[in-house]
Design an enzyme around this catalytic site. Structure first.
Site, short mmCIF file in Angstrom:
data_model
loop_
_atom_site.label_atom_id
_atom_site.label_comp_id
_atom_site.label_asym_id
_atom_site.label_seq_id
_atom_site.Cartn_x
_atom_site.Cartn_y
_atom_site.Cartn_z
N SER A 217 -86.26 38.68 53.76
CA SER A 217 -85.71 37.75 52.76
C SER A 217 -84.92 38.38 51.63
CB SER A 217 -86.84 36.90 52.16
OG SER A 217 -87.22 35.88 53.04
N LYS B 181 -81.45 37.15 50.91
CA LYS B 181 -81.11 36.04 50.02
C LYS B 181 -80.36 36.48 48.76
CE LYS B 181 -84.77 33.03 51.71
NZ LYS B 181 -86.04 33.51 52.23
N SER C 69 -88.38 32.03 47.51
CA SER C 69 -87.89 32.48 48.81
C SER C 69 -87.77 31.33 49.81
CB SER C 69 -88.79 33.58 49.37
OG SER C 69 -88.12 34.36 50.33
#
Length: 290
Positions: free
Chosen positions: A56, A59, A111
């Site tokens: 993640s 991102k 997230s």
């Protein structure tokens, strides 16, 4: 007695130097890098340019594409695809109208994979269109060992980066005031909710007083991934750890070592003797006493 004390001083100094080096050589991360944010200089690295899964922390790129679109105040309608995206979520509902700004906070603090898809469909007209923008931006930034296949970091073929490339991305992102504000937020109350979102980045919220922001990540394949920033006095650093079971402590060790290096550098060589110079000076005093 003075001879014994001097020798003891030398031994303590030596093991202090060894302990610091040992700590960095034994961090749990499979891949890591510590970068000076101002200069881009690398202060520490471990397999930093090897391609691997990043989960993640992907991102961060998603956030930058959205921020630079200039559409933060625009409302988007959440699709069915977004709400059924697997993994971490901010629990959007199909048909819900929500500002891109709120989605960005949900993306970075919680997230949310659903937030990532909702952002991509609005900004890029489709997930595929948005991923194209991500890869174009990566090429523009010189992230030569990076390729994105989605905006959230879930495991798919041909989605990878390196610790070095992600540090390079973060260095770019930290020049953007909107990104810095979002990344450094410990909490955020979105306009459509009655309660706040808390940031999952424990380095920022509880573990390291000098941390100024960042992004966490995890998948079974990538392991724990962490991309953060820290500031102490005038020094600003960026740390990346990939596949790191003990990532919080890894990065604290890296930051402590990095800030110590920056402090020594700022003092200058004339006022900061090297270890060898210190030892030779100590032995000179011993000879004078004898």
């Amino acid at each position: 007695m003075r001879y014994v004390c001097t020798c003891l001083f030398i031994v303590v100094l030596f093991f202090t130097q060894v302990e610091q080096t040992f700590a960095l050589q034994n961090i749990s991360a499979q891949h890591a890098v510590l970068m000076d944010q101002d200069s881009g200089d690398i202060l520490f690295e471990k397999k930093a340019k090897e391609k691997t899964s990043i989960a993640s922390i992907t991102k961060v790129m998603t956030a930058m594409i959205a921020i630079e679109s200039g559409l933060l105040e625009k409302e988007t309608t959440v699709s069915r695809k977004a709400i059924y995206t697997e993994g971490s979520s901010i629990y959007l509902e199909e048909g819900q109208k929500i500002k891109i700004k709120d989605l960005l906070y949900g993306l970075m603090l919680r997230s949310g994979n659903d937030a990532a898809i909702a952002i991509s469909e609005e900004i890029g007209n489709s997930e595929q269109g948005f991923v194209y923008l991500m890869n174009e931006k990566a090429r523009w930034l010189g992230m030569d060992d990076t390729h994105f296949s989605n905006p959230h970091g879930l495991e798919v073929d041909n989605h990878y980066s390196t610790a070095y490339d992600m540090a390079k991305l973060m260095r770019y992102a930290m020049n953007n005031e909107t990104f810095k504000e979002i990344s450094s937020s410990k909490k955020y109350k979105p306009s459509h909710m009655s309660y706040e979102w808390g940031n999952k980045n424990k380095l920022l919220t509880e573990k390291y007083m000098y941390c100024t922001g960042g992004k966490t990540g995890y998948t079974e394949k990538a392991g724990r991934t962490l991309l953060t920033t820290a500031k102490k006095d005038e020094g600003k650093l960026i740390a990346v750890t990939l596949n790191a079971p003990d990532d919080w402590n890894d990065q604290i060790k890296m930051y402590d070592s990095g800030f110590q290096k920056l402090t020594k550098s700022s003092l200058g060589e004339a006022t900061q003797p090297t270890f060898i110079e210190t030892v030779l000076s100590s032995f000179q005093r011993i000879l004078e006493v004898r």
